[in-house]
Design a protein around this motif. Structure first.
Motif, PDB file in Angstrom:
ATOM      1  N   TYR A   1     -49.927 -66.918-111.909  1.00  0.00           N
ATOM      2  CA  TYR A   1     -51.130 -67.752-112.027  1.00  0.00           C
ATOM      3  C   TYR A   1     -51.491 -67.908-113.509  1.00  0.00           C
ATOM      4  CZ  TYR A   1     -55.610 -69.758-110.557  1.00  0.00           C
ATOM      5  OH  TYR A   1     -56.661 -70.613-110.320  1.00  0.00           O
ATOM      6  N   PRO A   2     -51.977 -69.078-113.908  1.00  0.00           N
ATOM      7  CA  PRO A   2     -52.361 -69.299-115.316  1.00  0.00           C
ATOM      8  C   PRO A   2     -53.776 -68.777-115.602  1.00  0.00           C
ATOM      9  CG  PRO A   2     -52.625 -71.331-114.086  1.00  0.00           C
ATOM     10  CD  PRO A   2     -52.043 -70.335-113.122  1.00  0.00           C
ATOM     11  N   PHE A   3     -53.901 -67.483-115.789  1.00  0.00           N
ATOM     12  CA  PHE A   3     -55.208 -66.873-116.024  1.00  0.00           C
ATOM     13  C   PHE A   3     -55.794 -67.337-117.353  1.00  0.00           C
ATOM     14  CE2 PHE A   3     -53.031 -63.801-113.244  1.00  0.00           C
ATOM     15  CZ  PHE A   3     -53.948 -63.755-112.204  1.00  0.00           C
ATOM     16  N   LYS A   4     -57.120 -67.470-117.382  1.00  0.00           N
ATOM     17  CA  LYS A   4     -57.798 -67.893-118.600  1.00  0.00           C
ATOM     18  C   LYS A   4     -57.658 -66.841-119.697  1.00  0.00           C
ATOM     19  CE  LYS A   4     -62.337 -69.261-120.405  1.00  0.00           C
ATOM     20  NZ  LYS A   4     -63.760 -69.543-120.055  1.00  0.00           N
ATOM     21  N   GLU A   5     -57.854 -65.576-119.323  1.00  0.00           N
ATOM     22  CA  GLU A   5     -57.749 -64.461-120.258  1.00  0.00           C
ATOM     23  C   GLU A   5     -57.043 -63.306-119.563  1.00  0.00           C
ATOM     24  OE1 GLU A   5     -62.007 -64.575-122.519  1.00  0.00           O
ATOM     25  OE2 GLU A   5     -62.035 -64.324-120.348  1.00  0.00           O
ATOM     26  N   ILE A   6     -56.369 -62.486-120.347  1.00  0.00           N
ATOM     27  CA  ILE A   6     -55.761 -61.263-119.828  1.00  0.00           C
ATOM     28  C   ILE A   6     -56.321 -60.114-120.648  1.00  0.00           C
ATOM     29  CG2 ILE A   6     -53.628 -59.952-119.511  1.00  0.00           C
ATOM     30  CD1 ILE A   6     -52.181 -62.604-119.109  1.00  0.00           C
ATOM     31  N   ILE A   7     -57.025 -59.210-119.968  1.00  0.00           N
ATOM     32  CA  ILE A   7     -57.729 -58.116-120.631  1.00  0.00           C
ATOM     33  C   ILE A   7     -57.247 -56.794-120.048  1.00  0.00           C
ATOM     34  CG2 ILE A   7     -59.987 -57.093-121.092  1.00  0.00           C
ATOM     35  CD1 ILE A   7     -61.082 -60.028-120.607  1.00  0.00           C
ATOM     36  N   ILE A   8     -56.893 -55.869-120.920  1.00  0.00           N
ATOM     37  CA  ILE A   8     -56.370 -54.580-120.479  1.00  0.00           C
ATOM     38  C   ILE A   8     -57.268 -53.476-120.994  1.00  0.00           C
ATOM     39  CG2 ILE A   8     -54.408 -52.984-120.604  1.00  0.00           C
ATOM     40  CD1 ILE A   8     -52.614 -55.450-120.915  1.00  0.00           C
ATOM     41  N   ALA A   9     -57.731 -52.623-120.074  1.00  0.00           N
ATOM     42  CA  ALA A   9     -58.553 -51.472-120.442  1.00  0.00           C
ATOM     43  C   ALA A   9     -57.651 -50.249-120.554  1.00  0.00           C
ATOM     44  CB  ALA A   9     -59.641 -51.237-119.399  1.00  0.00           C
ATOM     45  N   SER A  10     -57.696 -49.611-121.710  1.00  0.00           N
ATOM     46  CA  SER A  10     -56.787 -48.495-121.970  1.00  0.00           C
ATOM     47  C   SER A  10     -57.382 -47.567-123.008  1.00  0.00           C
ATOM     48  CB  SER A  10     -55.443 -49.037-122.475  1.00  0.00           C
ATOM     49  OG  SER A  10     -54.657 -48.017-123.044  1.00  0.00           O
ATOM     50  N   ASN A  11     -56.900 -46.331-123.042  1.00  0.00           N
ATOM     51  CA  ASN A  11     -57.273 -45.411-124.111  1.00  0.00           C
ATOM     52  C   ASN A  11     -56.247 -45.412-125.233  1.00  0.00           C
ATOM     53  OD1 ASN A  11     -59.687 -44.542-122.951  1.00  0.00           O
ATOM     54  ND2 ASN A  11     -58.613 -43.084-121.635  1.00  0.00           N
ATOM     55  N   GLU A  12     -55.265 -46.309-125.137  1.00  0.00           N
ATOM     56  CA  GLU A  12     -54.225 -46.425-126.156  1.00  0.00           C
ATOM     57  C   GLU A  12     -54.083 -47.886-126.575  1.00  0.00           C
ATOM     58  OE1 GLU A  12     -51.694 -42.936-123.921  1.00  0.00           O
ATOM     59  OE2 GLU A  12     -52.036 -44.907-123.113  1.00  0.00           O
ATOM     60  N   GLU A  13     -55.234 -48.541-126.737  1.00  0.00           N
ATOM     61  CA  GLU A  13     -55.222 -49.983-126.935  1.00  0.00           C
ATOM     62  C   GLU A  13     -54.525 -50.396-128.226  1.00  0.00           C
ATOM     63  OE1 GLU A  13     -59.465 -48.652-128.128  1.00  0.00           O
ATOM     64  OE2 GLU A  13     -57.791 -47.980-126.871  1.00  0.00           O
ATOM     65  N   ALA A  14     -54.658 -49.605-129.303  1.00  0.00           N
ATOM     66  CA  ALA A  14     -54.005 -49.969-130.561  1.00  0.00           C
ATOM     67  C   ALA A  14     -52.484 -49.912-130.422  1.00  0.00           C
ATOM     68  CB  ALA A  14     -54.467 -49.049-131.682  1.00  0.00           C
ATOM     69  N   TYR A  15     -51.994 -48.888-129.756  1.00  0.00           N
ATOM     70  CA  TYR A  15     -50.549 -48.748-129.546  1.00  0.00           C
ATOM     71  C   TYR A  15     -50.038 -49.835-128.604  1.00  0.00           C
ATOM     72  CZ  TYR A  15     -46.087 -46.302-128.706  1.00  0.00           C
ATOM     73  OH  TYR A  15     -44.759 -45.972-128.606  1.00  0.00           O
ATOM     74  N   MET A  16     -50.779 -50.103-127.540  1.00  0.00           N
ATOM     75  CA  MET A  16     -50.370 -51.136-126.596  1.00  0.00           C
ATOM     76  C   MET A  16     -50.290 -52.507-127.255  1.00  0.00           C
ATOM     77  SD  MET A  16     -52.253 -50.340-122.971  1.00  0.00           S
ATOM     78  CE  MET A  16     -51.654 -49.073-121.850  1.00  0.00           C
ATOM     79  N   SER A  17     -51.181 -52.760-128.204  1.00  0.00           N
ATOM     80  CA  SER A  17     -51.202 -54.084-128.828  1.00  0.00           C
ATOM     81  C   SER A  17     -49.923 -54.367-129.613  1.00  0.00           C
ATOM     82  CB  SER A  17     -52.415 -54.211-129.757  1.00  0.00           C
ATOM     83  OG  SER A  17     -52.306 -53.340-130.867  1.00  0.00           O
ATOM     84  N   LYS A  18     -49.163 -53.334-129.964  1.00  0.00           N
ATOM     85  CA  LYS A  18     -47.880 -53.548-130.626  1.00  0.00           C
ATOM     86  C   LYS A  18     -46.880 -54.212-129.680  1.00  0.00           C
ATOM     87  CE  LYS A  18     -48.039 -49.693-133.932  1.00  0.00           C
ATOM     88  NZ  LYS A  18     -47.294 -48.515-134.465  1.00  0.00           N
ATOM     89  N   PHE A  19     -47.037 -53.955-128.386  1.00  0.00           N
ATOM     90  CA  PHE A  19     -46.118 -54.494-127.390  1.00  0.00           C
ATOM     91  C   PHE A  19     -46.516 -55.904-126.951  1.00  0.00           C
ATOM     92  CE2 PHE A  19     -45.743 -49.964-127.235  1.00  0.00           C
ATOM     93  CZ  PHE A  19     -44.444 -49.676-126.851  1.00  0.00           C
ATOM     94  N   ALA A  20     -47.806 -56.204-126.986  1.00  0.00           N
ATOM     95  CA  ALA A  20     -48.280 -57.503-126.486  1.00  0.00           C
ATOM     96  C   ALA A  20     -49.517 -57.933-127.268  1.00  0.00           C
ATOM     97  CB  ALA A  20     -48.596 -57.409-124.988  1.00  0.00           C
ATOM     98  N   PRO A  21     -49.342 -58.396-128.499  1.00  0.00           N
ATOM     99  CA  PRO A  21     -50.499 -58.750-129.338  1.00  0.00           C
ATOM    100  C   PRO A  21     -51.303 -59.935-128.814  1.00  0.00           C
ATOM    101  CG  PRO A  21     -48.419 -59.388-130.397  1.00  0.00           C
ATOM    102  CD  PRO A  21     -48.056 -58.552-129.213  1.00  0.00           C
ATOM    103  N   HIS A  22     -50.746 -60.687-127.870  1.00  0.00           N
ATOM    104  CA  HIS A  22     -51.446 -61.859-127.341  1.00  0.00           C
ATOM    105  C   HIS A  22     -52.411 -61.500-126.223  1.00  0.00           C
ATOM    106  CE1 HIS A  22     -47.687 -61.128-125.254  1.00  0.00           C
ATOM    107  NE2 HIS A  22     -48.143 -61.763-124.204  1.00  0.00           N
ATOM    108  N   TYR A  23     -52.371 -60.249-125.726  1.00  0.00           N
ATOM    109  CA  TYR A  23     -53.355 -59.813-124.749  1.00  0.00           C
ATOM    110  C   TYR A  23     -54.589 -59.290-125.473  1.00  0.00           C
ATOM    111  CZ  TYR A  23     -49.539 -59.786-121.262  1.00  0.00           C
ATOM    112  OH  TYR A  23     -48.506 -60.129-120.437  1.00  0.00           O
ATOM    113  N   ARG A  24     -55.688 -59.185-124.732  1.00  0.00           N
ATOM    114  CA  ARG A  24     -56.896 -58.584-125.289  1.00  0.00           C
ATOM    115  C   ARG A  24     -57.015 -57.165-124.738  1.00  0.00           C
ATOM    116  NH1 ARG A  24     -62.317 -61.982-124.766  1.00  0.00           N
ATOM    117  NH2 ARG A  24     -60.874 -63.437-125.754  1.00  0.00           N
ATOM    118  N   PHE A  25     -57.289 -56.215-125.604  1.00  0.00           N
ATOM    119  CA  PHE A  25     -57.388 -54.817-125.201  1.00  0.00           C
ATOM    120  C   PHE A  25     -58.795 -54.301-125.455  1.00  0.00           C
ATOM    121  CE2 PHE A  25     -52.968 -55.637-126.097  1.00  0.00           C
ATOM    122  CZ  PHE A  25     -52.294 -54.981-125.071  1.00  0.00           C
TER     123      PHE A  25
END
Length: 372
Positions: free
Chosen positions: A45-69
């Motif tokens: 589905y073409p979601f408007k935004e993709i938001i991920i809640a995590s305690n490792e958001e800085a590290y995760m952003s290296k894998f997918a910088p186009h998502y919002r953490f």
């Protein structure tokens, strides 16, 4: 087409998973589970935004910088509240990273259900006889609730703003007076809670056989003392290391090497020398902490090659015990740790006997959860 954002919840500590790696960091092919699960849902589905809640958001952003953490919370509800603060769409689909195999068919049924209610929930029927304590319950009235769940954003924000804790979105929405619509879920949408669940989810594939390398280098000067600590071994000497911790140069270089291989930064970020907590710290203890972090995000050590550069003291008699100390700290075979010692032919600060340097090359691979 509905205006929908996707929220993925993945701030848990995997306390029931009983593996050295957090379940969100299990590698599926060459992707961590959280990314695999998010890509799977977003492909439907073409979601408007993709938001991920995590305690490792800085590290995760290296894998997918186009998502919002966003930063996760202590509870699921707190994580959801943090994520919803970033949602601007009319509807929000909330799922757990631990449910990686949501089908396009199931998502379509959930979205179609929006025409009937404020919150749409996939559920499974119960086939077995059900008891509550000593009383039999009508199993046709029992529902096993799954995610993802689709809700009107404004109503869900209001539903979870109080102190009452809810274990899923639909229970909060129901308490707030919202209309709930149930659709038939799927067995393949099973949630990974225990390690045995992995064998029951057919879409998961084994991690790729890839090797990651990191190198580390450290130096410490001498000051008056009577021994130096190297690889956890106290070596008699007329000096000691001048350092915030115990100054174990080889262990510090090893920490940097394994952090580097996992792209987790460096020892100064993890154990800053401006923090009094690490004053006089045992570096072997710091190594254990660093390796637990490396393991938690899906890696395990293959080997480490340690080179110690010292004009004095002589280290040849201590090398085997040094390797054993490191291996014991990492709970691996000593055959995977090599310790070498060399001089600098009296050149430079090492050659002048002013200090010791160490260089380390380490390699990591993905933790192979298929071998459990």
């Amino acid at each position: 087409m509905f205006d929908i954002s996707l929220v993925m919840l993945g701030a848990g500590n995997s306390t029931r998973f009983e593996m050295p790696v957090k379940k969100q960091w299990l590698r599926i092919g060459d992707e961590p589970l959280w990314l695999f699960a998010t890509k799977n849902l977003s492909s439907h589905y073409p979601f408007k935004e993709i938001i991920i809640a995590s305690n490792e958001e800085a590290y995760m952003s290296k894998f997918a910088p186009h998502y919002r953490f966003v930063r996760g919370g202590v509870t699921r509800q707190e994580s959801l509240r943090n994520a919803l603060s970033e949602v601007s769409s009319e509807f929000v689909l909330v799922s757990d990273i631990a449910r990686p195999c949501i089908s396009a068919n199931l998502l379509s049924k959930i979205i179609e259900g929006l025409n009937n209610a404020d919150c749409v929930v996939p559920v499974l029927k119960v086939a077995d006889t059900v008891y509550f304590e000593d009383d039999i319950i009508d199993r046709d009235r029992v529902k096993l609730v799954q995610t993802p769940q689709l809700s009107r954003t404004a109503l869900l924000k209001k539903a979870i703003e109080g102190d009452q804790i809810y274990t899923d979105d639909s229970s909060a929405m129901r308490a707030a007076g919202a209309k709930i619509w149930y659709v038939l879920g799927e067995e393949s949408a099973r949630k990974i809670t225990f390690k045995d669940d992995l064998a029951k989810i057919p879409c998961l594939k084994a991690p790729k056989n890839e090797i990651y390398f990191g190198n580390g280098f450290d130096v410490h000067a001498f000051e008056e003392g009577n021994f130096v600590t190297i690889c956890g071994e106290k070596v008699p000497h007329k000096f000691k290391f001048k350092a915030h911790s115990d100054g174990d140069v080889a262990t510090h270089a090893l920490i940097d090497a394994i952090l580097g291989a996992a792209s987790l930064g460096d020892i100064g970020e993890l154990f800053p020398d401006t923090d009094d907590k690490y004053k006089g710290a045992d570096s072997i203890g710091l190594l254990k902490q660093a390796y637990r972090l490396v393991q938690s995000v899906g890696f395990e050590l293959v080997n480490a090659d340690i080179t110690i550069m010292a004009q004095a003291p002589k280290l040849s008699a201590f090398k085997l015990k040094m390797a054993q100390n490191i291996a014991e700290a990492l709970n691996i075979s000593a055959s995977r740790i090599n310790v070498k010692a060399t001089t600098t032919e009296k050149l430079g600060f090492v050659g002048r006997g002013e200090g010791i340097a160490a260089s380390v090359m380490a390699s990591l691979r993905y933790y192979d959860w298929t071998q459990i």
